[in-house]
Design an enzyme around this catalytic site. Sequence first.
Site, mmCIF file in Angstrom:
data_model
loop_
_atom_site.group_PDB
_atom_site.id
_atom_site.type_symbol
_atom_site.label_atom_id
_atom_site.label_comp_id
_atom_site.label_asym_id
_atom_site.label_seq_id
_atom_site.Cartn_x
_atom_site.Cartn_y
_atom_site.Cartn_z
ATOM 1 N N GLU A 169 0.881 -1.157 -0.425
ATOM 2 C CA GLU A 169 0.217 -0.060 0.139
ATOM 3 C C GLU A 169 1.103 1.239 0.315
ATOM 4 O O GLU A 169 0.776 2.047 1.011
ATOM 5 C CB GLU A 169 -0.985 0.147 1.411
ATOM 6 C CG GLU A 169 -1.904 -1.347 1.454
ATOM 7 C CD GLU A 169 -2.960 -1.433 2.305
ATOM 8 O OE1 GLU A 169 -2.897 -0.493 3.172
ATOM 9 O OE2 GLU A 169 -3.802 -1.944 2.707
ATOM 10 N N GLU A 357 -5.871 -8.593 0.685
ATOM 11 C CA GLU A 357 -5.908 -8.588 1.917
ATOM 12 C C GLU A 357 -6.636 -7.993 1.640
ATOM 13 O O GLU A 357 -7.923 -7.266 0.596
ATOM 14 C CB GLU A 357 -5.359 -7.150 2.320
ATOM 15 C CG GLU A 357 -4.258 -7.163 3.038
ATOM 16 C CD GLU A 357 -3.411 -6.408 4.047
ATOM 17 O OE1 GLU A 357 -4.642 -4.658 4.377
ATOM 18 O OE2 GLU A 357 -2.794 -5.270 4.224
HETATM 19 O O1 IFM Z 1 -4.470 -2.736 9.208
HETATM 20 C C1 IFM Z 1 -4.292 -2.849 8.224
HETATM 21 C C2 IFM Z 1 -3.481 -3.101 6.822
HETATM 22 O O2 IFM Z 1 -1.913 -3.251 7.513
HETATM 23 C C3 IFM Z 1 -2.494 -2.533 5.767
HETATM 24 N N1 IFM Z 1 -4.479 -2.275 5.066
HETATM 25 C C4 IFM Z 1 -5.444 -2.453 5.831
HETATM 26 C C5 IFM Z 1 -5.517 -2.894 7.045
HETATM 27 C C6 IFM Z 1 -6.590 -2.421 7.444
HETATM 28 O O3 IFM Z 1 -7.510 -1.398 8.256
#
Ligand code: IFM
Length: 457
Positions: A169, A357
């Site tokens: 990210e 994710e």
């Molecule tokens: O916890 C975070 C993660 O570190 C990165 N992506 C989003 C998740 C939830 O906010």
Amino acid sequence: MSTNESTRAFPKGFLWGVATASYQIEGAVNEAGRVPSIWDTFSHTPGKVFNGDTGDIACDNYHRYSEDIQQISDLGAHSYRLSLSWPRIMTETGQVNQAGLDHYKRLIDELLERGIDPAVTLYHWDLPQWIEDDGGWLNRDTVGYYTQYVETVFRHLNDTVPKFITQNEPWCASMLGYGLGHHAPGLRDWRKAYRAAHHLLLSHGEAVKLYRAMGGKGQIGITLNLTHVYPGSSSEADVAAARRQDIFLNRWFLDPLTKGSYPSEYFERLRPFVGPLDFIRDEDMESISTEFDFLGVNFYNPAHVVDDPEDNSLTGVKQVSTGRERTAMGWEIEPEGLYDLLKRLQDCTDKPLYITENGAAFEDVVVDGRVADTERIAYLHGHIAALQRFVAEGGNLKGYYVWSLLDNFEWAFGYSKRFGLIYVDFETQQRIRKDSFTWFGQLVAGNGLPAMARSIE
Ligand code: IFM
């Protein structure tokens, strides 16, 4: 298998996994030669993190990794996405800290012994503080520090890691860290944010080149947090607003990676905030667009926006609510957004996609030793159903990771937001499997949505 079940099944070999990140779970911040990271500094700065929470102990996974690997094994997951802590591996003098590397070697060997594939993220935001002191991601030299670090990792872990993710990210690391100040290092300056974003992308490109040059044996890719953007109406102004927001959130990262250029239609809008884009050198674009093996996608919710002429900020848009249910983060739940995003990504890249994710925070409570997290099950079910549709239509999606294995340190929200399939009592470090853990285990075993959740559809 009935027709109903077979239509719910995913292709053979589809990878089901769970994800975490080093600073969010490890703790042990002063052990075995680890040096401070920007998140140690930030979380220890009063007012930056909810409740003054820090990652000092977190889930104590540094000491309990075997126990947590046992959980992954019991879950039946095929893969575990973890991140390496750069400040455990490179000391302040830029020397390799063997104890840090050894920790990850042990952890990875244990995963492999249990038949779980490690997917290793090289950077999930815990920049060593000594690099921040030298300018952090604003300093082009940080790209060099990063390649020195990943070269060390490749040299030691190339044989055992089938998948590397260069950056997690970069939008968050740059825009939240340097533009909005919600994340470490906590700066509020758009020029800095865009400069940091460029260096993060460049570090990705350099790492991919290095991996190839070193004979990388597995695959290498990058993970972006992508937000499908819908216009709030079909008016020209709202459609243009959605386009601006899409560039801000998605295309500023997707375009250089997949086309080798930044979206030039946005330059004019950026100029008053960012000034000349003189930190971009021509040769950088070739590096950034070096062919990757897969694209990791982190998805939580889409966005609906309208034009906001009163708003003089970067994008000039206003987010609108659609009235859908929300998670504890306040994010509206809209699985169709994931489907639409993936459809769109097929036009950007022909490389395999992985959902690296997806998941949700809810107000979990333990009652008689049980966490009945039906909302999380419904959330996961809806999103996996959207994926199933995409895959059934021939979409090139190869795997899915739930965020997260464990409740953990949710950055500026501290421990107040629980995303785990496993509940963590942060006082005692006791782990309690939530109902979603059992549900996800059934999904993995059946390679498709389990019957118990069908009524949720
Ligand atoms: O916890 C975070 C993660 O570190 C990165 N992506 C989003 C998740 C939830 O906010």
